[in-house]
Motif scaffolding. Structure first.
Motif, PDB file in Angstrom:
ATOM      1  N   LEU A  51       0.853  -1.184   0.000  1.00  0.00           N
ATOM      2  CA  LEU A  51       0.000   0.000   0.000  1.00  0.00           C
ATOM      3  C   LEU A  51       0.887   1.231   0.000  1.00  0.00           C
ATOM      4  N   TYR A  79      -7.635   3.627   4.568  1.00  0.00           N
ATOM      5  CA  TYR A  79      -7.346   2.478   3.713  1.00  0.00           C
ATOM      6  C   TYR A  79      -7.383   1.154   4.481  1.00  0.00           C
ATOM      7  N   GLU A 102      -5.112   8.941   6.408  1.00  0.00           N
ATOM      8  CA  GLU A 102      -5.147   8.133   5.188  1.00  0.00           C
ATOM      9  C   GLU A 102      -4.923   6.653   5.501  1.00  0.00           C
TER      10      GLU A 102
END
Length: 177
Positions: free
Chosen positions: A151, A170, A166
């Motif tokens: 990621l 995710y 963030e």
């Protein structure tokens, strides 16, 4: 002096060869249990000196109090000086991509659900630590080789609050939280 420089050059070459082979090989699968229990962090302390901010992740991601293990990198450090975070450097690179630092070896001996690669500097020892760490999910920045991480978060390294937000977003999408 000349021989020492030659030795370091060959160590670096053998480390690059090891890294290349590891990136080309298929990673071994780790346990597939969902959820985060152990989080490892490799942070570049030269560019981001406040490693204690990662302990905020405990509350932000609702983890156990001792779930976060931090390993810091410095381009140079004095082995006799006390650091609040365990530290490794370029001089801890051994032959064949080996890491010769007791703190780093302890970090590598554990298995993590999430590994945060909080660095943007393209350094061999940092990439070797990332490759050698056993983790289900590896998270990093876009400035590095995309083969290192599962990621990639696009945020400035200095803006930890955006990174934290963030990351949580995710991880929820991936159903890890």
């Amino acid at each position: 002096m000349f021989l020492q420089g030659l030795k370091e050059k060959f160590k670096h070459k053998s480390g690059e060869k090891y890294l290349k082979n590891e990136l080309l090989s298929v990673p071994e699968s780790t346990k597939t249990n969902k959820g985060l229990h152990r989080v490892g962090v490799i942070v570049d302390l030269d560019n981001f000196p406040d490693s204690d901010l990662f302990y905020q992740l405990i509350d932000h991601l609702q983890l156990r109090p001792n779930a976060v293990k931090i390993m810091g990198y410095r381009s140079f450090y004095d082995k006799n000086s006390p650091y609040s975070t365990p530290v490794f450097s370029d001089k801890d690179l051994g032959w064949g991509g080996a890491v010769e630092n007791s703190y780093a070896l302890e970090f590598l001996s554990k298995e993590y659900d999430l590994l945060l690669n909080y660095y943007i500097q393209d350094t061999l020892i940092l990439k070797l630590m990332t490759v050698k760490t056993r983790a289900r999910i590896k998270v990093g920045f876009a400035e590095l080789d995309s083969n290192l991480n599962d990621l990639i978060i696009h945020s400035p390294m200095k803006d930890f609050d955006t990174y934290k937000t963030e990351l949580k977003k995710y991880l929820k999408v991936m159903r890890e939280l």
